[in-house]
Design an enzyme around this catalytic site. Structure first.
Site, mmCIF file in Angstrom:
data_model
loop_
_atom_site.group_PDB
_atom_site.id
_atom_site.type_symbol
_atom_site.label_atom_id
_atom_site.label_comp_id
_atom_site.label_asym_id
_atom_site.label_seq_id
_atom_site.Cartn_x
_atom_site.Cartn_y
_atom_site.Cartn_z
ATOM 1 N N GLU A 41 0.792 -1.235 0.000
ATOM 2 C CA GLU A 41 0.000 0.000 0.000
ATOM 3 C C GLU A 41 0.826 1.288 0.000
ATOM 4 O OE1 GLU A 41 -0.141 -2.412 2.265
ATOM 5 O OE2 GLU A 41 -0.388 -1.633 4.310
ATOM 6 N N ASN A 42 2.128 1.186 0.245
ATOM 7 C CA ASN A 42 2.951 2.394 0.140
ATOM 8 C C ASN A 42 3.168 2.822 -1.313
ATOM 9 O OD1 ASN A 42 4.512 -0.081 0.187
ATOM 10 N ND2 ASN A 42 6.333 1.197 0.058
#
Lengths: 232, 215
Positions: free
Chosen positions: B52-53
């Site tokens: 998700e980064n």
């Protein structure tokens, strides 16, 4: 035409004051604006509201400011890996607001994009829902409002005099969103390049969102958790 | 309740999850045990791992020569990517999750209950890690799998009638993989899908009324 280009962090942060709300880009220590954070420490600014996914990590980044007790309020999604924040949070020295990460990024994007509010399922049925307006679409959702700040301090690999930016690999994270959301966006770059050097189709953030830009120096670019192939 | 000697290793738990993945699916991996999955997925399954980064197409680890400070996963560990990978900002990353474009997510947990609720972000007064992206993931991914050890270090079972810790999401979990078995929360009970070799129902530490057998 007034130039957006400043000499260094000291010149670019000339009007930041005690009590300012400051968005700071980066995921953990990846893509953090090291020079601007160190300048805030040098200025000794107090009572800051830091808005950042992790508020530093492993004793670095915004944790430099936590150690000097410069941050009184923090809005973030994750505390794990940041012992300075966890300690000051449990001792009530920093008022921490935890926001689900997708809601955090979208509230910041909304502020920059002129969206006055949006509904998301994240947090419904949890403590995050307390005090929030809810509405059921296909599933229960919460109304979330834009998140803005006085300043955004971000870092990009490359930028030009207009403020067009190009980020390297996963260093982009929250930075373009924060640049859109804050009243004043201060960018530090590893390479300040000529206009046109970043091809138009390669611009990750158009310069219209940037107010100040400077060439940074002495980057640590710390790798928090190095894991290599042979360690699998 | 003591932990059974008959139980799956972490790698065997990982293999239970891999069995649930369809070829070519997109997969988000949480911090902790789930990150082990990235290294054990057979490349021929063509799985696209999302972190998700801001990366889709995670593929194992770098070498000391190829390592980059700007290429990490959500656990802040260095990674490498495969051909066809892409990078993007956090808003697009969570749009992929919230918009239903991620097929499967695998999260760690402190507690999970028969209603499919998950607690994994804080122990009041003791420990706060924050929810990170977990509250978005549990509502966004099509298949939500929780991986956790069956018992805590103090010997308390983590599969409960109702979670007692603050929730990450209510009624969101589809499958649970522990070191003792694979379970489906049905609302009223934990349906046993599979038990590790030699494990009996009595060893699960779950009251009889909360267990059901797969139909």
């Amino acid at each position: 035409m007034t130039s957006k280009v400043f000499k260094d962090a000291k010149a670019a942060l000339f009007d930041m004051k005690d009590g300012a709300s400051v968005m700071s880009g980066g995921f953990g220590l990846c893509g953090i604006p090291e020079n601007s954070i160190l300048e805030i420490r040098r200025l000794g600014l107090k009572n800051l509201h830091a808005i950042s996914n992790n508020i530093g990590n492993s004793g670095r980044g915004l944790a430099w400011l936590l150690k000097e007790k410069q941050i009184s309020q923090a809005t973030c999604s994750y505390v794990g890996g940041n012992p300075d924040l966890e300690e000051q949070m449990l001792a009530n020295e920093v008022e921490v607001t935890l926001v689900p990460q997708g809601t955090f990024s979208e509230r910041i994007r909304a502020a920059g994009m002129g969206i006055r509010g949006f509904y998301t399922p994240a947090g419904s049925g949890t403590e995050v829902a307390e005090g929030k307006e809810s509405r059921t679409f296909d599933m229960p959702c919460l109304l979330e409002l834009p998140l803005t700040a006085d300043f955004a301090i971000i870092k990009a690999q490359k930028g030009d005099a207009y403020g067009n930016l190009w980020f390297q690999e996963t260093a982009r994270n929250f930075s373009p969103l924060m640049a859109m959301a804050a009243k004043v966006t201060i960018v530090e770059v590893e390479e300040l390049v000529e206009l046109g050097e970043i091809l138009p189709e390669n611009v990750h953030l158009p310069g219209v969102f940037v107010q100040r830009i400077y060439q940074g120096a002495d980057y640590e670019n710390t790798i928090e958790i190095p894991v290599f192939e042979d360690q699998n | 309740m003591s932990v059974s000697k008959n139980h799956w290793s972490k790698n065997e738990m990982v293999d239970q999850v891999i069995e649930m993945l369809s070829d070519g699916s997109s997969l988000n991996l949480g911090i902790g045990i789930p990150t082990l999955i990235a290294q054990r997925i057979p490349p021929e399954k063509g799985i696209w791992i999302h972190s998700e980064n801001g990366v889709l197409g995670v593929a194992g680890r770098p070498t000391p020569q190829s390592v980059s400070a700007t290429l990490i996963n959500a656990g802040k560990e260095t990674i490498s990517v495969k051909k066809g990978a892409s990078y993007f900002d956090s808003s697009m990353s969570f749009g992929m999750i919230r918009g239903g474009h991620i097929d499967v997510c695998v999260l760690g947990g402190m507690q999970v209950d028969a209603e499919g609720s998950l607690a994994n972000w804080m122990i009041p007064g003791k420990k706060v890690t924050g929810m990170g992206g977990a509250m978005d993931l549990v509502h966004g991914a099509k298949l939500v799998i929780v991986m956790l050890t069956h018992f805590s270090k103090r010997g308390e079972v983590k599969l409960l009638h109702r979670c007692t810790l603050p929730l990450t999401g209510k009624g969101v979990v589809h499958k649970i993989v522990t070191d003792l078995g694979v379970f489906t929360p049905t609302g009223e009970s934990f349906q046993i899908e599979k038990l590790a070799p030699g494990v009996t129902e009595e060893q699960l530490g779950i009251p009889d009324g909360l267990l059901s057998l797969a139909k």
